[in-house]
Design a protein around this motif. Structure first.
Motif, PDB file in Angstrom:
ATOM      1  N   TRP A  62      12.508   3.201 -19.619  1.00  0.00           N
ATOM      2  CA  TRP A  62      11.266   4.507 -19.440  1.00  0.00           C
ATOM      3  C   TRP A  62      10.710   5.699 -20.494  1.00  0.00           C
ATOM      4  O   TRP A  62      10.747   6.586 -21.016  1.00  0.00           O
ATOM      5  CB  TRP A  62      10.619   4.824 -18.190  1.00  0.00           C
ATOM      6  N   GLY A  63      11.782   5.977 -19.553  1.00  0.00           N
ATOM      7  CA  GLY A  63      12.642   7.403 -21.012  1.00  0.00           C
ATOM      8  C   GLY A  63      12.862   7.600 -22.225  1.00  0.00           C
ATOM      9  O   GLY A  63      12.009   8.665 -22.888  1.00  0.00           O
ATOM     10  N   VAL A  64      13.747   6.580 -22.004  1.00  0.00           N
ATOM     11  CA  VAL A  64      14.203   6.675 -23.842  1.00  0.00           C
ATOM     12  C   VAL A  64      12.532   5.983 -24.423  1.00  0.00           C
ATOM     13  O   VAL A  64      12.411   6.566 -25.520  1.00  0.00           O
ATOM     14  CB  VAL A  64      15.058   5.783 -24.149  1.00  0.00           C
ATOM     15  N   ALA A  65      11.570   5.513 -23.971  1.00  0.00           N
ATOM     16  CA  ALA A  65      10.896   4.625 -24.725  1.00  0.00           C
ATOM     17  C   ALA A  65       9.944   5.927 -24.659  1.00  0.00           C
ATOM     18  O   ALA A  65       8.937   6.188 -25.940  1.00  0.00           O
ATOM     19  CB  ALA A  65       9.501   3.667 -23.983  1.00  0.00           C
ATOM     20  N   ARG A  66       9.834   7.137 -23.700  1.00  0.00           N
ATOM     21  CA  ARG A  66       9.013   8.346 -23.780  1.00  0.00           C
ATOM     22  C   ARG A  66       9.411   8.612 -24.790  1.00  0.00           C
ATOM     23  O   ARG A  66       9.129   9.997 -26.364  1.00  0.00           O
ATOM     24  CB  ARG A  66       8.803   8.640 -23.171  1.00  0.00           C
ATOM     25  N   LEU A  67      11.158   9.627 -25.235  1.00  0.00           N
ATOM     26  CA  LEU A  67      11.270   9.986 -26.072  1.00  0.00           C
ATOM     27  C   LEU A  67      11.336   9.957 -27.999  1.00  0.00           C
ATOM     28  O   LEU A  67      10.673  10.601 -28.793  1.00  0.00           O
ATOM     29  CB  LEU A  67      13.003  10.510 -26.014  1.00  0.00           C
ATOM     30  N   VAL A  68      11.741   8.436 -27.831  1.00  0.00           N
ATOM     31  CA  VAL A  68      10.999   7.670 -29.078  1.00  0.00           C
ATOM     32  C   VAL A  68       9.542   8.153 -29.796  1.00  0.00           C
ATOM     33  O   VAL A  68       9.414   8.417 -30.494  1.00  0.00           O
ATOM     34  CB  VAL A  68      11.373   6.377 -29.162  1.00  0.00           C
ATOM     35  N   ARG A  69       8.322   8.026 -28.531  1.00  0.00           N
ATOM     36  CA  ARG A  69       7.203   8.517 -29.007  1.00  0.00           C
ATOM     37  C   ARG A  69       6.600   9.927 -29.262  1.00  0.00           C
ATOM     38  O   ARG A  69       6.139  10.647 -29.285  1.00  0.00           O
ATOM     39  CB  ARG A  69       5.668   7.950 -28.169  1.00  0.00           C
ATOM     40  N   GLY A  70       8.278  11.116 -28.693  1.00  0.00           N
ATOM     41  CA  GLY A  70       8.354  11.934 -28.991  1.00  0.00           C
ATOM     42  C   GLY A  70       7.719  13.031 -27.889  1.00  0.00           C
ATOM     43  O   GLY A  70       7.577  13.978 -27.879  1.00  0.00           O
ATOM     44  N   ALA A  84       1.162  -1.363  -0.045  1.00  0.00           N
ATOM     45  CA  ALA A  84      -0.312   0.046   0.215  1.00  0.00           C
ATOM     46  C   ALA A  84       0.907   1.301   0.110  1.00  0.00           C
ATOM     47  O   ALA A  84       0.690   2.207  -0.639  1.00  0.00           O
ATOM     48  CB  ALA A  84      -0.741   0.151   1.140  1.00  0.00           C
ATOM     49  N   TRP A  85       1.756   1.212   0.489  1.00  0.00           N
ATOM     50  CA  TRP A  85       2.860   2.502   0.384  1.00  0.00           C
ATOM     51  C   TRP A  85       3.411   2.533  -0.719  1.00  0.00           C
ATOM     52  O   TRP A  85       3.461   4.105  -0.669  1.00  0.00           O
ATOM     53  CB  TRP A  85       4.043   2.243   2.114  1.00  0.00           C
ATOM     54  N   LEU A  86       3.760   1.390  -1.050  1.00  0.00           N
ATOM     55  CA  LEU A  86       4.751   1.748  -2.621  1.00  0.00           C
ATOM     56  C   LEU A  86       3.934   2.085  -3.813  1.00  0.00           C
ATOM     57  O   LEU A  86       4.173   3.092  -4.041  1.00  0.00           O
ATOM     58  CB  LEU A  86       5.312   0.243  -2.880  1.00  0.00           C
ATOM     59  N   ILE A  87       2.307   1.528  -4.005  1.00  0.00           N
ATOM     60  CA  ILE A  87       1.311   2.567  -4.424  1.00  0.00           C
ATOM     61  C   ILE A  87       1.022   3.859  -4.337  1.00  0.00           C
ATOM     62  O   ILE A  87       0.709   4.854  -5.525  1.00  0.00           O
ATOM     63  CB  ILE A  87       0.119   1.245  -4.538  1.00  0.00           C
ATOM     64  N   ALA A  88       0.874   3.859  -3.206  1.00  0.00           N
ATOM     65  CA  ALA A  88       0.130   5.098  -2.575  1.00  0.00           C
ATOM     66  C   ALA A  88       2.098   6.283  -2.900  1.00  0.00           C
ATOM     67  O   ALA A  88       1.584   7.516  -3.825  1.00  0.00           O
ATOM     68  CB  ALA A  88      -0.131   5.893  -1.283  1.00  0.00           C
ATOM     69  N   LEU A  89       2.618   5.607  -2.658  1.00  0.00           N
ATOM     70  CA  LEU A  89       3.839   6.645  -2.892  1.00  0.00           C
ATOM     71  C   LEU A  89       4.450   6.628  -4.341  1.00  0.00           C
ATOM     72  O   LEU A  89       4.316   8.049  -5.356  1.00  0.00           O
ATOM     73  CB  LEU A  89       5.078   6.410  -2.689  1.00  0.00           C
ATOM     74  N   SER A  90       3.821   5.711  -5.891  1.00  0.00           N
ATOM     75  CA  SER A  90       4.306   6.059  -7.070  1.00  0.00           C
ATOM     76  C   SER A  90       3.085   6.476  -7.983  1.00  0.00           C
ATOM     77  O   SER A  90       3.282   7.552  -8.326  1.00  0.00           O
ATOM     78  CB  SER A  90       4.334   4.515  -7.535  1.00  0.00           C
ATOM     79  N   GLY A 106      17.775  -1.516 -10.997  1.00  0.00           N
ATOM     80  CA  GLY A 106      16.834  -1.972 -11.782  1.00  0.00           C
ATOM     81  C   GLY A 106      15.809  -0.727 -10.956  1.00  0.00           C
ATOM     82  O   GLY A 106      16.029  -0.853 -12.743  1.00  0.00           O
ATOM     83  N   ALA A 107      15.899   0.051 -10.238  1.00  0.00           N
ATOM     84  CA  ALA A 107      14.749   1.129 -10.933  1.00  0.00           C
ATOM     85  C   ALA A 107      16.044   2.324 -11.399  1.00  0.00           C
ATOM     86  O   ALA A 107      14.855   2.566 -12.115  1.00  0.00           O
ATOM     87  CB  ALA A 107      15.557   2.257  -9.161  1.00  0.00           C
ATOM     88  N   SER A 108      17.026   2.282 -11.551  1.00  0.00           N
ATOM     89  CA  SER A 108      17.911   3.332 -12.507  1.00  0.00           C
ATOM     90  C   SER A 108      17.890   2.807 -14.301  1.00  0.00           C
ATOM     91  O   SER A 108      16.938   3.446 -15.209  1.00  0.00           O
ATOM     92  CB  SER A 108      19.274   3.834 -12.057  1.00  0.00           C
ATOM     93  N   PRO A 150       7.908   5.663  -9.168  1.00  0.00           N
ATOM     94  CA  PRO A 150       7.433   4.777  -9.300  1.00  0.00           C
ATOM     95  C   PRO A 150       8.494   3.421  -9.892  1.00  0.00           C
ATOM     96  O   PRO A 150       8.367   2.459  -9.371  1.00  0.00           O
ATOM     97  CB  PRO A 150       6.691   4.550 -10.628  1.00  0.00           C
ATOM     98  N   SER A 151      10.002   3.654 -10.558  1.00  0.00           N
ATOM     99  CA  SER A 151      10.519   2.152 -10.694  1.00  0.00           C
ATOM    100  C   SER A 151      11.251   2.514  -9.346  1.00  0.00           C
ATOM    101  O   SER A 151      10.884   1.212  -9.230  1.00  0.00           O
ATOM    102  CB  SER A 151      11.827   3.055 -11.732  1.00  0.00           C
ATOM    103  N   MET A 152      11.475   2.588  -8.176  1.00  0.00           N
ATOM    104  CA  MET A 152      12.504   2.083  -7.246  1.00  0.00           C
ATOM    105  C   MET A 152      11.079   1.730  -6.630  1.00  0.00           C
ATOM    106  O   MET A 152      11.539   0.214  -6.139  1.00  0.00           O
ATOM    107  CB  MET A 152      12.346   3.716  -6.212  1.00  0.00           C
ATOM    108  N   CYS A 153      10.029   2.387  -6.083  1.00  0.00           N
ATOM    109  CA  CYS A 153       8.834   1.017  -6.000  1.00  0.00           C
ATOM    110  C   CYS A 153       8.452   0.332  -6.897  1.00  0.00           C
ATOM    111  O   CYS A 153       8.824  -0.848  -5.981  1.00  0.00           O
ATOM    112  CB  CYS A 153       7.719   2.063  -5.448  1.00  0.00           C
ATOM    113  N   LEU A 154       8.578   0.321  -7.729  1.00  0.00           N
ATOM    114  CA  LEU A 154       8.224  -1.327  -8.492  1.00  0.00           C
ATOM    115  C   LEU A 154       9.576  -2.235  -8.485  1.00  0.00           C
ATOM    116  O   LEU A 154       9.189  -3.012  -8.156  1.00  0.00           O
ATOM    117  CB  LEU A 154       8.179  -0.945  -9.874  1.00  0.00           C
ATOM    118  N   THR A 155      10.779  -1.983  -8.220  1.00  0.00           N
ATOM    119  CA  THR A 155      12.037  -2.498  -8.282  1.00  0.00           C
ATOM    120  C   THR A 155      12.204  -3.112  -7.034  1.00  0.00           C
ATOM    121  O   THR A 155      12.672  -4.152  -6.460  1.00  0.00           O
ATOM    122  CB  THR A 155      13.450  -1.895  -8.721  1.00  0.00           C
ATOM    123  N   ALA A 156      11.610  -2.401  -6.000  1.00  0.00           N
ATOM    124  CA  ALA A 156      11.901  -2.905  -3.966  1.00  0.00           C
ATOM    125  C   ALA A 156      10.788  -3.913  -4.036  1.00  0.00           C
ATOM    126  O   ALA A 156      11.059  -4.605  -3.623  1.00  0.00           O
ATOM    127  CB  ALA A 156      11.721  -1.423  -3.867  1.00  0.00           C
TER     128      ALA A 156
END
Length: 144
Positions: free
Chosen positions: A110-118, A11-17, A102-104, A127-133
């Protein structure tokens, strides 16, 4: 980790994300209490030393990056590193390493994917920190 603790951590990780997705920041009222509880529970359960070491190591790395490039990594991410570092540190070096690296990697991809999409908008790191944790801790738990 007991079922109640697992639900509370999730719940904490989801709320933070969710907060970081919407607001692009991580408030003290979410990062600090979670870190304090994780450190306290780790100490009570005999995992205090690895939790403190994990918190110090991850926070140190994040603080250095933040001081060098504040626009790249916010102070909220540094404060979240205390709790996430403690959580994963309590589960061992493999869990901590998976989260730290993993978080980095996840944020970078994610950043590269967003750049590719413009898109040129910033990618929140929390969110990456929370998911990988979460993945690291789940992988460290005994089956069953």
């Amino acid at each position: 980790m007991g079922e109640t603790a697992a639900v509370a951590v999730a719940a904490w990780l989801i709320a933070l994300s969710a907060y970081d997705f919407r607001q692009r920041r991580l408030p003290n009222r979410l990062t600090v209490p979670g870190a304090v509880v994780i450190l306290a529970v780790s100490a009570v359960t005999g995992r205090g030393v690895p939790a403190v070491l994990g918190a110090l190591a991850l926070t140190g790395i994040y603080a250095l990056v933040h001081l060098r490039a504040p626009a790249a990594l916010g102070a909220g991410d540094v404060k979240l590193a205390i709790g996430v570092g403690a959580l994963t540190g309590a589960f061992g070096m493999q869990a901590w390493s998976l989260c730290a690296i993993g978080a980095s990697l996840l944020t970078g991809l994610w950043g590269v994917a967003r750049l590719v999409r413009g898109s040129r908008s910033a990618v929140p790191h929390g969110p990456s920190m929370c998911l990988t944790a979460a993945v690291a801790v789940a992988g460290a738990l005994p089956p069953g």
